[in-house]
Design an enzyme around this catalytic site. Sequence first.
Site, mmCIF file in Angstrom:
data_model
loop_
_atom_site.group_PDB
_atom_site.id
_atom_site.type_symbol
_atom_site.label_atom_id
_atom_site.label_comp_id
_atom_site.label_asym_id
_atom_site.label_seq_id
_atom_site.Cartn_x
_atom_site.Cartn_y
_atom_site.Cartn_z
ATOM 1 N N SER A 211 71.943 -23.191 -30.935
ATOM 2 C CA SER A 211 72.182 -24.214 -32.015
ATOM 3 C C SER A 211 72.765 -23.950 -33.138
ATOM 4 O O SER A 211 73.609 -23.199 -33.596
ATOM 5 C CB SER A 211 70.951 -25.341 -32.100
ATOM 6 N N GLU A 330 73.543 -31.398 -22.876
ATOM 7 C CA GLU A 330 73.074 -31.362 -24.545
ATOM 8 C C GLU A 330 72.740 -32.236 -25.152
ATOM 9 O O GLU A 330 71.586 -32.266 -26.141
ATOM 10 C CB GLU A 330 74.255 -30.521 -25.431
ATOM 11 N N HIS A 424 69.205 -29.973 -24.838
ATOM 12 C CA HIS A 424 69.588 -28.746 -25.734
ATOM 13 C C HIS A 424 68.332 -28.184 -25.882
ATOM 14 O O HIS A 424 67.456 -28.649 -26.190
ATOM 15 C CB HIS A 424 70.033 -29.756 -26.837
#
Length: 511
Positions: A211, A330, A424
């Site tokens: 990320s 995600e 995610h």
Amino acid sequence: MGSASHNYHAGVTAVVERSPIADTPLGRLRGSYENVPAQAAEGVAVWRGVPYARQPVGDLRFRAPEPPRPWSGVRDAVEPAPIPPQGRSFVGGGKDDPRIRDEACLTLTVWSPDPGGSLPVMVWIPGGAFVYGAGHLQLYNGSRLAANGNVVVVNVTYRLGVFGGFELSGLGAGFDDNLALRDQVAALRWVRDNIAAFGGDPGRVTVFGESAGATSVLALLASPAARGLFHRAIAQSPALPLIADADLRAGRAARFVERLGVGVDDIRELPQRALRRAAGLVQLDSIADSPALAYGLTHGVDLLPRHPIAAARAGTVHPVPLIIGTNSDEASMFAWGRPPMLPTTPDRVEHYFRRHAPHARDTVLAAYPGYPRRRAAVAVGADVMFAAPTWAFADAYSAHAPTYLYRFEHAPPALRALGLGATHGSEIVHIQHTYASYPGRRLHPLGARRTPAVGRRMQRAWLAFATDDHPGSDWPRYDTGRRRTRLIRTGEDLVADDPDVVRRTAWQGVY
């Protein structure tokens, strides 16, 4: 050396029978040992709270990190350091995660299975949107990765939020740019100069992150200051829209000063609460400019001259082997809270295209059958922030260095039941094997007893890459001819040619 003692970290027992000593150029550090299942003898040596820079307090607040000062005698490195000031988050919600928050947070955690060796090094940069996180959260515990791969693992904690992820350099002298990225460069310099004392080889360093950490990895590839500090890179779900130009950041800084209601010269002396509150309000103001929010990195400055995609297209990146990829779902987790940085509702999607790409609206949305239904809108949000810029970067970067693209598709029963899929960050536990951490226990309740097959495969591939420059013979290089992509699935992986061709092509007009 001394009597035995015990510490407990997310199901991993740390037993100190005798303390490992690292004799660094800055001074001597006393660590401890963590027992790792299936490992013989005393376990993995670990040093916690290791300073890689002077702490950014007092006159150093909002300034670039300065080298740490040497010390005499033996310094203890057995307790976790503070994490950066931040709110509560799921990834740091375990009872074994550090509780103390402080601006004096520029530290590393180092795990070594052989302090006398010369092993490959893996440097982890955690994510959290430049607002949350720390390298020493238990989700990122590096003991199993170090033991299973015979590598030295270094986890970085860097400044976040208003103190590191909020750009204030537009205010003038006394405010340096890209403090989060500068901290990471300082940590990599520390690795270069000190890691041999822990059994690491400074000539075989892999930097990896997820990320905002993966976004940082790509920024490091484009930063002249990071050249030569690492030799391989892994970017898991980078969020490249978190990198904005200096002019936009300067406008946000001016708005920040207005929110504070003080002169620029007074900002350095204000308490944490006032600074964090004003930055948070500017973040809310930034909804109108989504997805370029108030927190993130800045290009158009000496440290980061170009956006990483532009740098890759211009050939000004550091051409080291790269693994890069995203997860198949995600944005599913973000859609619950509908945060401003991801357009996951039809209203937010339409707003995004009006602001950023009106010319591409019809072409892009045609690639999402069912739009404006919820599932299609969430998929658009995922591609805005993660997949589309990743495809653009991989296309450009693969012309300069070996590149390996993946899509992570595994979803455990817990995430399937919630309708989240491969959301995610859900791949992290499989690479680190941190199934005993707070998030790990919820994603894979039995993972600490029996490692899922997908975790064994992923960790082997990441370790093979860190040690041999290649993630395995069954993972072909990515190029713009075939765009071969590894699909990481529950039972077995497979390689597909350009599996997202329709969506990828549609986004070319934007990125």
